[in-house]
Write a protein that holds these residues in place. Structure first.
Motif, PDB file in Angstrom:
ATOM      1  N   VAL A 129       0.839  -1.204   0.000  1.00  0.00           N
ATOM      2  CA  VAL A 129       0.000   0.000   0.000  1.00  0.00           C
ATOM      3  C   VAL A 129       0.873   1.252   0.000  1.00  0.00           C
ATOM      4  CG1 VAL A 129      -1.665   1.341   1.342  1.00  0.00           C
ATOM      5  CG2 VAL A 129      -1.938  -1.142   1.130  1.00  0.00           C
ATOM      6  N   ALA A 130       1.943   1.230   0.817  1.00  0.00           N
ATOM      7  CA  ALA A 130       2.827   2.398   0.932  1.00  0.00           C
ATOM      8  C   ALA A 130       3.566   2.689  -0.369  1.00  0.00           C
ATOM      9  CB  ALA A 130       3.831   2.181   2.064  1.00  0.00           C
ATOM     10  N   THR A 131       3.930   1.648  -1.091  1.00  0.00           N
ATOM     11  CA  THR A 131       4.665   1.821  -2.354  1.00  0.00           C
ATOM     12  C   THR A 131       3.727   1.895  -3.560  1.00  0.00           C
ATOM     13  OG1 THR A 131       4.979  -0.587  -2.538  1.00  0.00           O
ATOM     14  CG2 THR A 131       6.735   0.678  -1.464  1.00  0.00           C
ATOM     15  N   ARG A 132       2.424   1.865  -3.272  1.00  0.00           N
ATOM     16  CA  ARG A 132       1.397   1.944  -4.324  1.00  0.00           C
ATOM     17  C   ARG A 132       1.516   0.815  -5.336  1.00  0.00           C
ATOM     18  NH1 ARG A 132       1.059   8.505  -5.558  1.00  0.00           N
ATOM     19  NH2 ARG A 132       0.581   9.111  -3.396  1.00  0.00           N
ATOM     20  N   ALA A 133       1.916  -0.350  -4.853  1.00  0.00           N
ATOM     21  CA  ALA A 133       1.970  -1.528  -5.719  1.00  0.00           C
ATOM     22  C   ALA A 133       0.556  -2.048  -5.950  1.00  0.00           C
ATOM     23  CB  ALA A 133       2.833  -2.607  -5.084  1.00  0.00           C
ATOM     24  N   GLU A 134       0.320  -2.541  -7.137  1.00  0.00           N
ATOM     25  CA  GLU A 134      -1.018  -3.015  -7.471  1.00  0.00           C
ATOM     26  C   GLU A 134      -1.294  -4.347  -6.792  1.00  0.00           C
ATOM     27  OE1 GLU A 134      -3.784  -3.964 -11.427  1.00  0.00           O
ATOM     28  OE2 GLU A 134      -1.723  -3.225 -11.638  1.00  0.00           O
ATOM     29  N   LEU A 135      -2.431  -4.446  -6.155  1.00  0.00           N
ATOM     30  CA  LEU A 135      -2.840  -5.687  -5.499  1.00  0.00           C
ATOM     31  C   LEU A 135      -3.755  -6.443  -6.461  1.00  0.00           C
ATOM     32  CD1 LEU A 135      -2.418  -7.080  -2.747  1.00  0.00           C
ATOM     33  CD2 LEU A 135      -4.581  -6.091  -2.005  1.00  0.00           C
ATOM     34  N   HIS A 136      -3.241  -7.507  -7.037  1.00  0.00           N
ATOM     35  CA  HIS A 136      -3.957  -8.244  -8.077  1.00  0.00           C
ATOM     36  C   HIS A 136      -4.959  -9.230  -7.478  1.00  0.00           C
ATOM     37  CE1 HIS A 136      -0.997  -6.561 -10.827  1.00  0.00           C
ATOM     38  NE2 HIS A 136      -0.036  -7.048 -10.078  1.00  0.00           N
ATOM     39  N   TRP A 137      -5.889  -9.665  -8.298  1.00  0.00           N
ATOM     40  CA  TRP A 137      -6.892 -10.631  -7.847  1.00  0.00           C
ATOM     41  C   TRP A 137      -6.273 -11.979  -7.512  1.00  0.00           C
ATOM     42  CZ3 TRP A 137      -7.697 -15.279 -10.287  1.00  0.00           C
ATOM     43  CH2 TRP A 137      -7.126 -15.419 -11.553  1.00  0.00           C
ATOM     44  N   THR A 138      -5.076 -12.241  -8.065  1.00  0.00           N
ATOM     45  CA  THR A 138      -4.414 -13.527  -7.814  1.00  0.00           C
ATOM     46  C   THR A 138      -4.008 -13.696  -6.347  1.00  0.00           C
ATOM     47  OG1 THR A 138      -2.312 -12.511  -8.521  1.00  0.00           O
ATOM     48  CG2 THR A 138      -3.549 -13.780 -10.161  1.00  0.00           C
ATOM     49  N   VAL A 139      -4.065 -12.609  -5.565  1.00  0.00           N
ATOM     50  CA  VAL A 139      -3.742 -12.700  -4.136  1.00  0.00           C
ATOM     51  C   VAL A 139      -4.702 -13.655  -3.418  1.00  0.00           C
ATOM     52  CG1 VAL A 139      -5.204 -10.808  -3.336  1.00  0.00           C
ATOM     53  CG2 VAL A 139      -3.061 -11.286  -2.142  1.00  0.00           C
ATOM     54  N   LEU A 140      -5.841 -13.921  -4.038  1.00  0.00           N
ATOM     55  CA  LEU A 140      -6.805 -14.859  -3.450  1.00  0.00           C
ATOM     56  C   LEU A 140      -6.234 -16.270  -3.358  1.00  0.00           C
ATOM     57  CD1 LEU A 140     -10.059 -13.690  -5.313  1.00  0.00           C
ATOM     58  CD2 LEU A 140      -9.386 -13.173  -2.950  1.00  0.00           C
ATOM     59  N   PHE A 141      -5.186 -16.565  -4.159  1.00  0.00           N
ATOM     60  CA  PHE A 141      -4.561 -17.890  -4.135  1.00  0.00           C
ATOM     61  C   PHE A 141      -3.470 -18.013  -3.075  1.00  0.00           C
ATOM     62  CE2 PHE A 141      -5.857 -17.797  -8.752  1.00  0.00           C
ATOM     63  CZ  PHE A 141      -6.843 -18.755  -8.632  1.00  0.00           C
ATOM     64  N   VAL A 142      -3.199 -16.932  -2.348  1.00  0.00           N
ATOM     65  CA  VAL A 142      -2.112 -16.940  -1.359  1.00  0.00           C
ATOM     66  C   VAL A 142      -2.231 -18.064  -0.321  1.00  0.00           C
ATOM     67  CG1 VAL A 142      -1.287 -15.649   0.662  1.00  0.00           C
ATOM     68  CG2 VAL A 142      -1.303 -14.576  -1.553  1.00  0.00           C
ATOM     69  N   PRO A 143      -3.443 -18.417   0.159  1.00  0.00           N
ATOM     70  CA  PRO A 143      -3.523 -19.507   1.146  1.00  0.00           C
ATOM     71  C   PRO A 143      -2.918 -20.816   0.668  1.00  0.00           C
ATOM     72  CG  PRO A 143      -5.588 -18.290   1.086  1.00  0.00           C
ATOM     73  CD  PRO A 143      -4.759 -17.766  -0.049  1.00  0.00           C
ATOM     74  N   VAL A 144      -2.878 -21.046  -0.652  1.00  0.00           N
ATOM     75  CA  VAL A 144      -2.355 -22.321  -1.164  1.00  0.00           C
ATOM     76  C   VAL A 144      -0.869 -22.484  -0.853  1.00  0.00           C
ATOM     77  CG1 VAL A 144      -1.999 -23.759  -3.216  1.00  0.00           C
ATOM     78  CG2 VAL A 144      -4.132 -22.470  -2.940  1.00  0.00           C
ATOM     79  N   PRO A 145       0.013 -21.573  -1.309  1.00  0.00           N
ATOM     80  CA  PRO A 145       1.428 -21.741  -0.945  1.00  0.00           C
ATOM     81  C   PRO A 145       1.671 -21.662   0.557  1.00  0.00           C
ATOM     82  CG  PRO A 145       1.072 -19.612  -2.038  1.00  0.00           C
ATOM     83  CD  PRO A 145      -0.165 -20.413  -2.212  1.00  0.00           C
ATOM     84  N   MET A 146       0.858 -20.877   1.269  1.00  0.00           N
ATOM     85  CA  MET A 146       1.037 -20.789   2.720  1.00  0.00           C
ATOM     86  C   MET A 146       0.749 -22.115   3.404  1.00  0.00           C
ATOM     87  SD  MET A 146      -0.304 -17.084   4.035  1.00  0.00           S
ATOM     88  CE  MET A 146       0.731 -15.624   3.864  1.00  0.00           C
ATOM     89  N   LEU A 147      -0.342 -22.764   3.017  1.00  0.00           N
ATOM     90  CA  LEU A 147      -0.688 -24.050   3.614  1.00  0.00           C
ATOM     91  C   LEU A 147       0.337 -25.123   3.256  1.00  0.00           C
ATOM     92  CD1 LEU A 147      -4.573 -24.115   3.147  1.00  0.00           C
ATOM     93  CD2 LEU A 147      -3.289 -23.807   5.267  1.00  0.00           C
ATOM     94  N   LEU A 148       0.832 -25.081   2.025  1.00  0.00           N
ATOM     95  CA  LEU A 148       1.879 -26.022   1.628  1.00  0.00           C
ATOM     96  C   LEU A 148       3.139 -25.806   2.454  1.00  0.00           C
ATOM     97  CD1 LEU A 148       1.471 -25.903  -2.269  1.00  0.00           C
ATOM     98  CD2 LEU A 148       0.955 -27.834  -0.778  1.00  0.00           C
ATOM     99  N   LEU A 149       3.456 -24.544   2.718  1.00  0.00           N
ATOM    100  CA  LEU A 149       4.628 -24.214   3.528  1.00  0.00           C
ATOM    101  C   LEU A 149       4.456 -24.716   4.961  1.00  0.00           C
ATOM    102  CD1 LEU A 149       7.352 -22.693   3.684  1.00  0.00           C
ATOM    103  CD2 LEU A 149       6.049 -20.651   4.312  1.00  0.00           C
ATOM    104  N   VAL A 150       3.268 -24.526   5.528  1.00  0.00           N
ATOM    105  CA  VAL A 150       3.003 -24.981   6.898  1.00  0.00           C
ATOM    106  C   VAL A 150       3.140 -26.500   6.988  1.00  0.00           C
ATOM    107  CG1 VAL A 150       1.230 -25.209   8.680  1.00  0.00           C
ATOM    108  CG2 VAL A 150       1.544 -23.030   7.503  1.00  0.00           C
ATOM    109  N   GLY A 151       2.560 -27.228   6.029  1.00  0.00           N
ATOM    110  CA  GLY A 151       2.658 -28.688   6.033  1.00  0.00           C
ATOM    111  C   GLY A 151       4.092 -29.167   5.891  1.00  0.00           C
TER     112      GLY A 151
END
Length: 258
Positions: A129-151
């Motif tokens: 937000v501070a750097t005004r980077a665009e937040l894409h709709w693909t951020v909705l997939f973030v839980p997938v790599p996170m859950l894989l990382l946790v496992g």
């Protein structure tokens, strides 16, 4: 399997207490307390961005974000596995007194690190937000790599906690291993600068695959690559199953070595 689920539900309040205790111990007598979960990645990002942006001219758009996203993933791996390593040893007094499913101690370390991961992820969003980077709709997939990382980290944590009970030298050797692994993971540098002989070595690193997946959905406006996703799932399941097997075979001897 139903017995394991019932057992987990029975001791779920204990797991919550263990997670809360781990977080309280980590930030005990700290003036800013849990706020450090936000400040730590931000401070490290600023320092490393200044150093590497001047010393090495990486052709990376918005390098601070690139760097912070790498830190979010690798710091969770480092913290969760390192803390899991001593999960059994540090709870020896409780294990000797009453029956508690011993895997709960490893789970609590991973879950407390996951809370820190969520705080670091919040820091990443704030920087975007501070750097005004665009937040894409693909951020909705973030839980997938996170859950894989946790496992994946849970599997490594189970293996380390079981081995460390017998071989305490692992605690000293693992810090060296994590440092070496960080340089074999594209946390700081882009994959494009790697020489041909090193590229496949870094690419075979399971954390690299998860990190690239995380950056794709967070920063690069790319969806999940099916091949990378399948490979990550297989790697996570293999490590998790090995961890469960090693832990299960070793847990009856914990009381003799702690």
């Amino acid at each position: 399997m139903s017995q394991y689920i019932l057992n987990f539900k029975k001791f779920q309040p204990l797991l919550q207490e263990l997670v809360a205790r781990d977080i309280k111990i980590k930030y005990r007598r700290s003036v800013l307390g849990v706020l450090w979960t936000l400040l730590n990645p931000l401070c490290m990002m600023i320092v490393l961005s200044v150093v590497f942006s001047n010393l090495f001219k990486f052709d990376v758009e918005n390098f601070p974000l690139y760097l912070l996203s790498g830190q979010v993933v690798f710091t969770f791996f480092s913290d969760s596995t390192t803390s899991s390593m001593t999960a059994i040893i540090n709870n020896a007094s409780l294990i000797k007194k009453i029956y508690v499913p011993k895997y709960l101690f490893v789970l609590s370390r991973v879950f407390s690190s996951f809370i820190n991961l969520m705080a670091s992820f919040t820091a990443l969003l704030l920087v975007m937000v501070a750097t005004r980077a665009e937040l894409h709709w693909t951020v909705l997939f973030v839980p997938v790599p996170m859950l894989l990382l946790v496992g994946f980290c849970l599997g490594i944590g189970l293996i380390l906690s079981a081995i460390t009970v017998k071989f305490r030298d692992i605690m000293h050797l693992y810090s060296v291993f994590v440092t070496a692994l960080m340089y074999l993971t594209p946390v700081i540098y882009p994959m494009s600068i790697l020489p041909e002989w090193l590229y496949p070595i870094v690419r075979l690193n399971p954390i690299t695959n998860i990190l690239l997946m995380f950056r794709d959905v967070m920063l690069n406006n790319k969806g999940l690559d099916i091949v990378s996703l399948v490979v990550a799932i297989i790697e996570m399941l293999i490590v998790l199953l090995i961890g469960l097997r090693v832990f299960y075979k070793s847990q009856d001897e914990f009381i003799l070595n702690i």
